[in-house]
Design an enzyme around this catalytic site. Structure first.
Site, PDB file in Angstrom:
ATOM      1  N   TRP A  31      -4.841  19.690 -31.786  1.00 31.77           N
ATOM      2  CA  TRP A  31      -4.602  18.237 -31.679  1.00 31.77           C
ATOM      3  C   TRP A  31      -3.283  17.923 -32.381  1.00 31.77           C
ATOM      4  O   TRP A  31      -2.997  18.463 -33.450  1.00 31.77           O
ATOM      5  CB  TRP A  31      -5.725  17.449 -32.373  1.00 31.77           C
ATOM      6  CG  TRP A  31      -6.751  16.916 -31.430  1.00 31.77           C
ATOM      7  CD1 TRP A  31      -7.737  17.617 -30.824  1.00 31.77           C
ATOM      8  CD2 TRP A  31      -6.883  15.557 -30.986  1.00 31.77           C
ATOM      9  NE1 TRP A  31      -8.495  16.792 -30.026  1.00 31.77           N
ATOM     10  CE2 TRP A  31      -7.990  15.510 -30.103  1.00 31.77           C
ATOM     11  CE3 TRP A  31      -6.184  14.376 -31.243  1.00 31.77           C
ATOM     12  CZ2 TRP A  31      -8.416  14.342 -29.488  1.00 31.77           C
ATOM     13  CZ3 TRP A  31      -6.606  13.211 -30.627  1.00 31.77           C
ATOM     14  CH2 TRP A  31      -7.701  13.202 -29.761  1.00 31.77           C
ATOM     15  N   PHE A  66     -11.304  18.927 -37.061  1.00 30.58           N
ATOM     16  CA  PHE A  66     -12.705  19.072 -37.429  1.00 30.58           C
ATOM     17  C   PHE A  66     -13.139  20.540 -37.391  1.00 30.58           C
ATOM     18  O   PHE A  66     -14.008  20.958 -38.157  1.00 30.58           O
ATOM     19  CB  PHE A  66     -13.604  18.236 -36.503  1.00 30.58           C
ATOM     20  CG  PHE A  66     -15.010  18.117 -36.997  1.00 30.58           C
ATOM     21  CD1 PHE A  66     -15.342  17.232 -38.017  1.00 30.58           C
ATOM     22  CD2 PHE A  66     -16.010  18.915 -36.469  1.00 30.58           C
ATOM     23  CE1 PHE A  66     -16.636  17.140 -38.498  1.00 30.58           C
ATOM     24  CE2 PHE A  66     -17.314  18.834 -36.923  1.00 30.58           C
ATOM     25  CZ  PHE A  66     -17.629  17.943 -37.947  1.00 30.58           C
ATOM     26  N   GLU A  67     -12.537  21.333 -36.525  1.00 34.15           N
ATOM     27  CA  GLU A  67     -12.918  22.746 -36.363  1.00 34.15           C
ATOM     28  C   GLU A  67     -12.202  23.666 -37.359  1.00 34.15           C
ATOM     29  O   GLU A  67     -12.463  24.876 -37.396  1.00 34.15           O
ATOM     30  CB  GLU A  67     -12.626  23.230 -34.944  1.00 34.15           C
ATOM     31  CG  GLU A  67     -13.592  22.707 -33.888  1.00 34.15           C
ATOM     32  CD  GLU A  67     -13.406  21.248 -33.541  1.00 34.15           C
ATOM     33  OE1 GLU A  67     -12.241  20.802 -33.463  1.00 34.15           O
ATOM     34  OE2 GLU A  67     -14.410  20.532 -33.367  1.00 34.15           O
ATOM     35  N   CYS A  89      -3.517  17.579 -38.308  1.00 34.99           N
ATOM     36  CA  CYS A  89      -2.920  16.247 -38.414  1.00 34.99           C
ATOM     37  C   CYS A  89      -3.887  15.249 -37.796  1.00 34.99           C
ATOM     38  O   CYS A  89      -4.168  15.330 -36.593  1.00 34.99           O
ATOM     39  CB  CYS A  89      -1.580  16.224 -37.690  1.00 34.99           C
ATOM     40  SG  CYS A  89      -0.884  14.568 -37.585  1.00 34.99           S
ATOM     41  N   VAL A  90      -4.384  14.346 -38.622  1.00 36.69           N
ATOM     42  CA  VAL A  90      -5.290  13.311 -38.139  1.00 36.69           C
ATOM     43  C   VAL A  90      -4.555  11.978 -38.242  1.00 36.69           C
ATOM     44  O   VAL A  90      -4.081  11.602 -39.317  1.00 36.69           O
ATOM     45  CB  VAL A  90      -6.590  13.248 -38.965  1.00 36.69           C
ATOM     46  CG1 VAL A  90      -7.642  12.434 -38.213  1.00 36.69           C
ATOM     47  CG2 VAL A  90      -7.124  14.637 -39.259  1.00 36.69           C
ATOM     48  N   HIS A  97     -13.351   7.261 -36.041  1.00 31.50           N
ATOM     49  CA  HIS A  97     -13.298   8.718 -35.884  1.00 31.50           C
ATOM     50  C   HIS A  97     -12.450   9.353 -36.979  1.00 31.50           C
ATOM     51  O   HIS A  97     -12.795  10.400 -37.537  1.00 31.50           O
ATOM     52  CB  HIS A  97     -12.715   9.050 -34.513  1.00 31.50           C
ATOM     53  CG  HIS A  97     -13.347  10.242 -33.881  1.00 31.50           C
ATOM     54  ND1 HIS A  97     -14.393  10.161 -33.010  1.00 31.50           N
ATOM     55  CD2 HIS A  97     -13.085  11.562 -34.024  1.00 31.50           C
ATOM     56  CE1 HIS A  97     -14.759  11.369 -32.631  1.00 31.50           C
ATOM     57  NE2 HIS A  97     -13.979  12.243 -33.236  1.00 31.50           N
ATOM     58  N   PHE A 122      -5.519  23.160 -48.214  1.00 32.52           N
ATOM     59  CA  PHE A 122      -5.648  21.965 -47.377  1.00 32.52           C
ATOM     60  C   PHE A 122      -4.269  21.484 -46.920  1.00 32.52           C
ATOM     61  O   PHE A 122      -3.575  20.767 -47.650  1.00 32.52           O
ATOM     62  CB  PHE A 122      -6.346  20.884 -48.217  1.00 32.52           C
ATOM     63  CG  PHE A 122      -6.721  19.643 -47.467  1.00 32.52           C
ATOM     64  CD1 PHE A 122      -7.865  19.601 -46.694  1.00 32.52           C
ATOM     65  CD2 PHE A 122      -5.946  18.494 -47.570  1.00 32.52           C
ATOM     66  CE1 PHE A 122      -8.227  18.430 -46.016  1.00 32.52           C
ATOM     67  CE2 PHE A 122      -6.295  17.329 -46.905  1.00 32.52           C
ATOM     68  CZ  PHE A 122      -7.439  17.299 -46.126  1.00 32.52           C
ATOM     69  N   ARG A 136       6.501  13.951 -42.463  1.00 34.25           N
ATOM     70  CA  ARG A 136       5.912  14.960 -43.372  1.00 34.25           C
ATOM     71  C   ARG A 136       5.747  16.320 -42.704  1.00 34.25           C
ATOM     72  O   ARG A 136       5.095  17.203 -43.244  1.00 34.25           O
ATOM     73  CB  ARG A 136       4.555  14.427 -43.870  1.00 34.25           C
ATOM     74  CG  ARG A 136       4.724  13.237 -44.807  1.00 34.25           C
ATOM     75  CD  ARG A 136       3.478  12.392 -44.923  1.00 34.25           C
ATOM     76  NE  ARG A 136       3.681  11.285 -45.864  1.00 34.25           N
ATOM     77  CZ  ARG A 136       4.339  10.155 -45.557  1.00 34.25           C
ATOM     78  NH1 ARG A 136       4.843   9.971 -44.341  1.00 34.25           N
ATOM     79  NH2 ARG A 136       4.499   9.205 -46.473  1.00 34.25           N
TER      80      ARG A 136
HETATM   81  C1  DLZ Z   1     -11.452  13.474 -31.403  1.00 37.16           C
HETATM   82  C2  DLZ Z   1     -10.253  13.534 -32.249  1.00 37.16           C
HETATM   83  C3  DLZ Z   1      -9.507  12.380 -32.537  1.00 37.16           C
HETATM   84  C4  DLZ Z   1      -9.905  11.027 -32.016  1.00 37.16           C
HETATM   85  N1  DLZ Z   1      -8.411  12.428 -33.277  1.00 37.16           N
HETATM   86  C5  DLZ Z   1      -8.006  13.616 -33.778  1.00 37.16           C
HETATM   87  C6  DLZ Z   1      -6.835  13.689 -34.582  1.00 37.16           C
HETATM   88  O1  DLZ Z   1      -6.111  12.718 -34.825  1.00 37.16           O
HETATM   89  N2  DLZ Z   1      -6.485  14.904 -35.080  1.00 37.16           N
HETATM   90  C7  DLZ Z   1      -7.222  16.046 -34.829  1.00 37.16           C
HETATM   91  O2  DLZ Z   1      -6.854  17.120 -35.332  1.00 37.16           O
HETATM   92  N3  DLZ Z   1      -8.337  15.983 -34.061  1.00 37.16           N
HETATM   93  C8  DLZ Z   1      -8.727  14.814 -33.540  1.00 37.16           C
HETATM   94  N4  DLZ Z   1      -9.837  14.757 -32.770  1.00 37.16           N
HETATM   95  C9  DLZ Z   1     -10.545  16.025 -32.421  1.00 37.16           C
HETATM   96  C10 DLZ Z   1     -11.544  16.492 -33.507  1.00 37.16           C
HETATM   97  O3  DLZ Z   1     -10.880  17.098 -34.592  1.00 37.16           O
HETATM   98  C11 DLZ Z   1     -12.511  17.541 -32.913  1.00 37.16           C
HETATM   99  O4  DLZ Z   1     -11.758  18.548 -32.285  1.00 37.16           O
HETATM  100  C12 DLZ Z   1     -13.449  16.930 -31.887  1.00 37.16           C
HETATM  101  O5  DLZ Z   1     -14.135  15.834 -32.440  1.00 37.16           O
HETATM  102  C13 DLZ Z   1     -14.485  17.981 -31.389  1.00 37.16           C
HETATM  103  O6  DLZ Z   1     -15.287  18.437 -32.472  1.00 37.16           O
END
Ligand code: DLZ
Length: 166
Positions: A31, A66-67, A89-90, A97, A122, A136
């Site tokens: 992602w 998340f993984e 990166c989130v 979420h 981390f 960053r």
């Molecule tokens: C679903 C999701 C969303 C909305 N945003 C991000 C994000 O900004 N960064 C990221 O790394 N992953 C995101 N994901 C995917 C989740 O990390 C995960 O892969 C899914 O929820 C499946 O478990």
């Protein structure tokens, strides 16, 4: 290292051990791959700069941040690395979420550190928008991948220094 505002790539090279005999795993989230690939390049080049050998750096991908926890655990279970760096990166969206992913990865990596008694580093950006992430990941605030690599070397060095004390 990074403290007050703030370049994530600033650190005192003299305080960083030679990583020539260290092995590292790096788990990269797909992602926001433009960002996470830049984090990877920062981490990888920093490890090499401090003496790590290419063959001692294992890179694996997971779908999202998340993984990263399970990806890191699988590397720890199946290889002989000294530390694992996770890079993700989130970016804040319209729903909650963001909060759940951030909570999951933070808790997950903290638990791995304790359970394995080895460094899991981390390297996850948690930002309000894309620009903050770019800043960053090799932009005006440096690269969190560099910081994560330096942290990994320092923690392996710390662990070895304490394990050699009888
Ligand atoms: C679903 C999701 C969303 C909305 N945003 C991000 C994000 O900004 N960064 C990221 O790394 N992953 C995101 N994901 C995917 C989740 O990390 C995960 O892969 C899914 O929820 C499946 O478990």
């Amino acid at each position: 290292m990074a403290t007050s505002l703030k370049n994530l790539s600033d650190y005192n090279m003299l305080l960083v051990a030679d990583a020539g005999n260290m092995k590292f795993g790096i788990v990269v989230a797909e992602w926001n791959s433009e960002i996470t690939e830049a984090l990877y390049q920062g981490a990888y080049t920093t490890l090499l700069k401090h003496g790590a050998k290419e063959e001692n750096i294992i890179r694996k991908y997971v779908p999202g941040t998340f993984e990263l926890t399970l990806g890191a655990q699988l590397i720890a279970q199946n290889t002989d690395v000294d530390a694992v760096i996770v890079l993700g990166c989130v970016i804040q969206g319209e729903t909650r979420h963001f909060d759940f992913i951030c909570q999951g990865i933070t808790q997950g990596i903290t638990t791995l550190n304790m359970d394995y008694s080895m460094p899991f580093i981390f390297g996850v950006l948690t930002t309000d928008n894309q620009q903050q992430a770019l800043d960053r990941a090799g932009g005006k605030h440096g690269n969190k991948g560099n910081e994560a690599a330096v942290t990994a070397i320092k923690m392996v060095s710390l662990q070895r220094s304490l394990e050699s004390v009888e």
